[in-house]
Design a protein around this motif. Structure first.
Motif, PDB file in Angstrom:
ATOM      1  N   LEU A 167    -107.408  43.506  37.482  1.00  0.00           N
ATOM      2  CA  LEU A 167    -107.593  42.782  38.742  1.00  0.00           C
ATOM      3  C   LEU A 167    -109.085  42.622  39.027  1.00  0.00           C
ATOM      4  N   TYR A 168    -109.484  41.404  39.396  1.00  0.00           N
ATOM      5  CA  TYR A 168    -110.893  41.110  39.683  1.00  0.00           C
ATOM      6  C   TYR A 168    -111.014  40.379  41.008  1.00  0.00           C
ATOM      7  N   GLY A 169    -112.153  40.604  41.656  1.00  0.00           N
ATOM      8  CA  GLY A 169    -112.535  39.840  42.826  1.00  0.00           C
ATOM      9  C   GLY A 169    -113.943  39.331  42.637  1.00  0.00           C
ATOM     10  N   PRO A 170    -114.451  38.549  43.592  1.00  0.00           N
ATOM     11  CA  PRO A 170    -115.836  38.085  43.476  1.00  0.00           C
ATOM     12  C   PRO A 170    -116.810  39.243  43.626  1.00  0.00           C
ATOM     13  N   THR A 171    -117.964  39.128  42.990  1.00  0.00           N
ATOM     14  CA  THR A 171    -118.974  40.177  43.091  1.00  0.00           C
ATOM     15  C   THR A 171    -119.382  40.399  44.537  1.00  0.00           C
ATOM     16  N   ALA A 172    -119.521  39.309  45.287  1.00  0.00           N
ATOM     17  CA  ALA A 172    -119.793  39.448  46.724  1.00  0.00           C
ATOM     18  C   ALA A 172    -118.599  40.106  47.388  1.00  0.00           C
ATOM     19  N   ALA A 173    -118.879  40.948  48.390  1.00  0.00           N
ATOM     20  CA  ALA A 173    -117.815  41.708  49.054  1.00  0.00           C
ATOM     21  C   ALA A 173    -116.745  40.773  49.598  1.00  0.00           C
ATOM     22  N   GLY A 174    -115.488  41.073  49.296  1.00  0.00           N
ATOM     23  CA  GLY A 174    -114.380  40.266  49.786  1.00  0.00           C
ATOM     24  C   GLY A 174    -113.815  40.809  51.081  1.00  0.00           C
ATOM     25  N   ARG A 175    -112.894  40.055  51.655  1.00  0.00           N
ATOM     26  CA  ARG A 175    -112.260  40.482  52.898  1.00  0.00           C
ATOM     27  C   ARG A 175    -111.155  41.476  52.595  1.00  0.00           C
ATOM     28  N   ALA A 176    -110.784  42.242  53.607  1.00  0.00           N
ATOM     29  CA  ALA A 176    -109.699  43.216  53.437  1.00  0.00           C
ATOM     30  C   ALA A 176    -108.369  42.507  53.186  1.00  0.00           C
ATOM     31  N   ASP A 177    -108.211  41.272  53.731  1.00  0.00           N
ATOM     32  CA  ASP A 177    -106.957  40.535  53.562  1.00  0.00           C
ATOM     33  C   ASP A 177    -107.070  39.462  52.474  1.00  0.00           C
ATOM     34  N   GLU A 178    -107.897  39.740  51.489  1.00  0.00           N
ATOM     35  CA  GLU A 178    -108.168  38.766  50.434  1.00  0.00           C
ATOM     36  C   GLU A 178    -106.881  38.273  49.783  1.00  0.00           C
ATOM     37  N   LYS A 179    -106.765  36.952  49.622  1.00  0.00           N
ATOM     38  CA  LYS A 179    -105.578  36.353  49.024  1.00  0.00           C
ATOM     39  C   LYS A 179    -105.551  36.598  47.513  1.00  0.00           C
ATOM     40  N   TRP A 180    -104.352  36.550  46.951  1.00  0.00           N
ATOM     41  CA  TRP A 180    -104.173  36.664  45.514  1.00  0.00           C
ATOM     42  C   TRP A 180    -104.027  35.268  44.924  1.00  0.00           C
ATOM     43  N   LEU A 181    -104.786  34.977  43.885  1.00  0.00           N
ATOM     44  CA  LEU A 181    -104.643  33.707  43.188  1.00  0.00           C
ATOM     45  C   LEU A 181    -103.374  33.738  42.350  1.00  0.00           C
ATOM     46  N   THR A 182    -102.556  32.711  42.487  1.00  0.00           N
ATOM     47  CA  THR A 182    -101.300  32.671  41.748  1.00  0.00           C
ATOM     48  C   THR A 182    -101.493  32.043  40.374  1.00  0.00           C
ATOM     49  N   LEU A 183    -100.581  32.351  39.474  1.00  0.00           N
ATOM     50  CA  LEU A 183    -100.593  31.819  38.107  1.00  0.00           C
ATOM     51  C   LEU A 183     -99.485  30.783  38.002  1.00  0.00           C
ATOM     52  N   GLU A 184     -99.869  29.555  37.698  1.00  0.00           N
ATOM     53  CA  GLU A 184     -98.939  28.436  37.709  1.00  0.00           C
ATOM     54  C   GLU A 184     -98.648  27.948  36.295  1.00  0.00           C
ATOM     55  N   GLY A 185     -97.706  27.008  36.187  1.00  0.00           N
ATOM     56  CA  GLY A 185     -97.383  26.395  34.901  1.00  0.00           C
ATOM     57  C   GLY A 185     -96.945  27.428  33.878  1.00  0.00           C
ATOM     58  N   PRO A 186     -97.397  27.285  32.623  1.00  0.00           N
ATOM     59  CA  PRO A 186     -97.006  28.249  31.591  1.00  0.00           C
ATOM     60  C   PRO A 186     -97.406  29.686  31.923  1.00  0.00           C
ATOM     61  N   LEU A 187     -98.502  29.863  32.691  1.00  0.00           N
ATOM     62  CA  LEU A 187     -98.939  31.225  33.029  1.00  0.00           C
ATOM     63  C   LEU A 187     -98.010  31.911  34.013  1.00  0.00           C
ATOM     64  N   SER A 188     -97.114  31.144  34.632  1.00  0.00           N
ATOM     65  CA  SER A 188     -96.161  31.757  35.563  1.00  0.00           C
ATOM     66  C   SER A 188     -95.166  32.658  34.837  1.00  0.00           C
ATOM     67  N   ARG A 189     -95.103  32.517  33.495  1.00  0.00           N
ATOM     68  CA  ARG A 189     -94.207  33.370  32.705  1.00  0.00           C
ATOM     69  C   ARG A 189     -94.937  34.563  32.098  1.00  0.00           C
ATOM     70  N   SER A 190     -96.206  34.735  32.455  1.00  0.00           N
ATOM     71  CA  SER A 190     -96.992  35.838  31.894  1.00  0.00           C
ATOM     72  C   SER A 190     -96.642  37.158  32.575  1.00  0.00           C
ATOM     73  N   LYS A 191     -97.045  38.242  31.931  1.00  0.00           N
ATOM     74  CA  LYS A 191     -96.747  39.573  32.471  1.00  0.00           C
ATOM     75  C   LYS A 191     -97.454  39.821  33.818  1.00  0.00           C
ATOM     76  N   PRO A 192     -98.739  39.404  33.997  1.00  0.00           N
ATOM     77  CA  PRO A 192     -99.355  39.554  35.321  1.00  0.00           C
ATOM     78  C   PRO A 192     -98.611  38.778  36.407  1.00  0.00           C
ATOM     79  N   ALA A 193     -98.146  37.564  36.092  1.00  0.00           N
ATOM     80  CA  ALA A 193     -97.407  36.773  37.079  1.00  0.00           C
ATOM     81  C   ALA A 193     -96.105  37.467  37.447  1.00  0.00           C
ATOM     82  N   GLU A 194     -95.447  38.061  36.459  1.00  0.00           N
ATOM     83  CA  GLU A 194     -94.212  38.800  36.731  1.00  0.00           C
ATOM     84  C   GLU A 194     -94.488  39.984  37.649  1.00  0.00           C
ATOM     85  N   TRP A 195     -95.592  40.711  37.408  1.00  0.00           N
ATOM     86  CA  TRP A 195     -95.958  41.845  38.272  1.00  0.00           C
ATOM     87  C   TRP A 195     -96.189  41.375  39.701  1.00  0.00           C
ATOM     88  N   MET A 196     -96.884  40.250  39.861  1.00  0.00           N
ATOM     89  CA  MET A 196     -97.188  39.732  41.198  1.00  0.00           C
ATOM     90  C   MET A 196     -95.925  39.346  41.953  1.00  0.00           C
TER      91      MET A 196
END
Length: 282
Positions: A167-196
């Motif tokens: 899991l990565y965020g921007p180097t600059a400090a993020g917010r406590a309620d930072e959104k999660w970027l979703t994995l679309e298309g073929p990546l929606s079948r990946s193991k990280p997408a399944e975990w999310m």
């Protein structure tokens, strides 16, 4: 089947598979007009349309699905015979088509492919970047380099390494309620997408993309946090690894269709790819 009928059918099947005349033309290395002409000839010969045309592309009419499925089985058998005949007599020369994800194509594989090309100058190597799985039965690729928990039954391959996600965020400090970027298309079948999907609420999801290379730019720009391959993200100064979630690992396979895996050029290129990936990724 008459030869002309079979040739036209190849174009019909390509459009059915891709849903697009332009994509079919690229897959078959012909012009857009050629695909349109051959599909029209097939439909005229059989007296009725095969496709429903819409702004979204081409879709097979429901009453033609069974016909195209039967045709695909015939094509699979023909292509298998062709692969066996050409592969059994081929020396280490001629085309070898390699497909992989955009992440691996842009970072790990170029140097490895160049080394293989230098060692075997009579081979014509093509590196095709596509996050979707290509259809081996249509000879779209000879070798795939692909992260997956396991291979389909029609493929034979070797585990060349492990792709690790964190899991990565921007180097600059993020917010406590930072959104999660979703994995679309073929990546929606990946193991990280399944975990999310299992671990997060829909309200936590933000911007999405169908490419980890795009995901890197989005995270660095502050769009949110998300999973990335560690071999890409750890060295990026715009990204910061977050310890909130454990790493996720997936094997990287170098694989080919079962009836092609033991041909000389595919076997040699596959072995070289495995060695190179192990060298680069450790």
């Amino acid at each position: 089947m008459h030869r002309q009928n079979w040739d036209d059918l190849r174009f019909v099947l390509a459009v059915a598979e891709t849903g697009s005349v332009s994509e079919a033309a690229r897959a078959l290395s012909v012009t857009h007009a050629t695909v349109l002409r051959r599909v029209a000839a097939f439909e005229e010969r059989h007296g009725e349309p095969v496709f429903l045309r819409s702004a979204r592309g081409y879709s097979v009419l429901p009453d033609k699905l069974a016909v195209l499925e039967a045709a695909q089985e015939v094509e699979n058998a023909v292509m298998a015979v062709d692969r066996l005949l050409t592969g059994s007599t081929a020396a280490l020369k001629g085309p070898v088509r390699i497909t992989s994800t955009d992440s691996l194509c842009q970072s790990v594989l170029p140097g490895i492919v160049q080394d293989i090309s230098a060692a075997y100058p009579d081979l014509r190597l093509t590196l095709h970047s596509a996050n979707r799985h290509l259809d081996f039965n249509r000879l779209a690729a000879d070798i795939t380099v692909r992260p997956a928990e396991q291979l389909e039954d029609t493929l034979i391959g070797i585990k060349a390494g492990v792709l690790t996600f964190a899991l990565y965020g921007p180097t600059a400090a993020g917010r406590a309620d930072e959104k999660w970027l979703t994995l679309e298309g073929p990546l929606s079948r990946s193991k990280p997408a399944e975990w999310m999907r299992h671990a997060l609420r829909k309200s936590q999801f933000g911007v999405g993309s169908d490419s980890f290379m795009v995901q890197i730019g989005l995270i660095a720009a502050g769009a949110g946090q998300g999973f990335l391959p560690t071999f890409l993200a750890d060295s990026n100064p715009g990204l910061s690894r977050k310890p909130d979630v454990a790493e996720i690992s997936v094997p990287i396979w170098v694989a080919s269709a079962a009836d092609m895996a033991h041909t000389s050029k595919v076997k040699v290129v596959s072995e070289q790819l495995v060695d190179g990936i192990r060298r680069v990724l450790g």
